[in-house]
Design a protein around this motif. Sequence first.
Motif, PDB file in Angstrom:
ATOM      1  N   THR A  17      -4.924   3.762  -5.405  1.00 63.02           N
ATOM      2  CA  THR A  17      -5.560   3.384  -4.134  1.00 63.02           C
ATOM      3  C   THR A  17      -5.276   1.758  -4.204  1.00 63.02           C
ATOM      4  N   GLU A  18      -5.925   1.233  -3.101  1.00 59.62           N
ATOM      5  CA  GLU A  18      -5.824  -0.428  -2.857  1.00 59.62           C
ATOM      6  C   GLU A  18      -6.701  -0.972  -3.984  1.00 59.62           C
ATOM      7  N   THR A  19      -7.572  -0.225  -4.384  1.00 57.73           N
ATOM      8  CA  THR A  19      -8.541  -0.897  -5.507  1.00 57.73           C
ATOM      9  C   THR A  19      -8.388  -0.532  -6.818  1.00 57.73           C
ATOM     10  N   ASP A  20      -7.325   0.380  -7.253  1.00 60.53           N
ATOM     11  CA  ASP A  20      -7.034   0.677  -8.239  1.00 60.53           C
ATOM     12  C   ASP A  20      -6.381  -0.501  -9.150  1.00 60.53           C
ATOM     13  N   LYS A  21      -6.932  -0.604 -10.464  1.00 61.48           N
ATOM     14  CA  LYS A  21      -6.276  -1.619 -11.511  1.00 61.48           C
ATOM     15  C   LYS A  21      -4.891  -1.092 -12.109  1.00 61.48           C
ATOM     16  N   GLN A  45       0.739  -1.087  -0.098  1.00 63.20           N
ATOM     17  CA  GLN A  45      -0.036   0.013  -0.014  1.00 63.20           C
ATOM     18  C   GLN A  45       0.814   1.242  -0.177  1.00 63.20           C
TER      19      GLN A  45
END
Length: 377
Positions: free
Chosen positions: A347-351, A338
Amino acid sequence: YYSRCGVLLNDHWDTMRQHGFISNRLFDAAACGATVISDKIAGLTEVFGDKILTYDRATDLPHLVSQCLSQKGTTEAGRLELAQYIREHHSFDRRVSELLSAIEQLSKEKMGKAAIRYDFMQPSASVTRDGVKSELGCSIPTPRLKAAVVSWEMSHNPVGRAYLLADMVQRNYDVELIGPIFPFYGKELWPPLKNIDMKTRTFIADSFKAFVRGARQLAQAQTYDYVYVSKPRFPSLFIGMLIKYYSRCPLILDIDDCELSFFKKRTPASWEELLEHLERDEERTPYSEIWTRFSENLIPLADAVTVSNIALQERYGGLIVRHARNEKIFDPKLYQRQTVRSQFGYTETDKVILFLGTPRPHKGIFEIAQALDTLND
């Protein structure tokens, strides 16, 4: 990224495939236990066995990808077995051992010198951690030999291979990484090497005259026991030969690519052809096509040659020392995922689609961008 992806696709540039240049990324991906599909290339089976699936046509890819995804759980043992094999047989430490052994072997076979060992010692002496222990019990420090590793250009990626050679050689030698900087490529040391723990020496070559003057000053500044030239380009060969002359030391040439493949004309240039260009006041840059083609004639002047693969060995001879990456710096335990993502604004959810390498049109970057635009996801 390699180990977490569903399937990793690998393909080779046409000239790499034609000459049997196996992509370095295959070693990286295999060591991570990734599921890999690659285009066919000579030598792949000899290194990776049947653990990497291959395709002949692009139309074969959808079926292979589906097959890999559906069988991912059942093939895990094979992938982990391959990863362990790569770590054991193609690790950085293994490459270091191969390179140092190659230098020693070349010393014996090519240069007519004794192996770099403590052969000067008397029978009563013994090797200790700090040097040579005499009969009196005191340790006599054994001086480390000095080696220069020469890159033809220090401000962009050609210095990468030179640095890896220097990093391996410095296990047994005091090493300097040296070479010119041509303003066409940059004005300072290649950014990935700015903080390396290694002595570097360079100079700005903004003209041919400045290059020759700087090369001579560089070669005369230090006395070396060996000079290791990275790539058969004129700038590195010229500096290497000057060092060989001034230091009276052997010159080893490392060839990790077919340099002529980067130019339209791919045949060696004769003296007459070179002089013809010079008389027309053309090609005054020592890294241009004509100088690179001419440098093919200088390769036999090296005392010994190392190459990175079988295809180059068939063309130039020499001992094989494959590409190396210090896998220890890629240990995930050394990094906080992270934290690294946040440094780049993710962010943590970005591809994230990560391209590892020097961006070049022939590497398919624009095709990837076009595909992402078409997906519109």
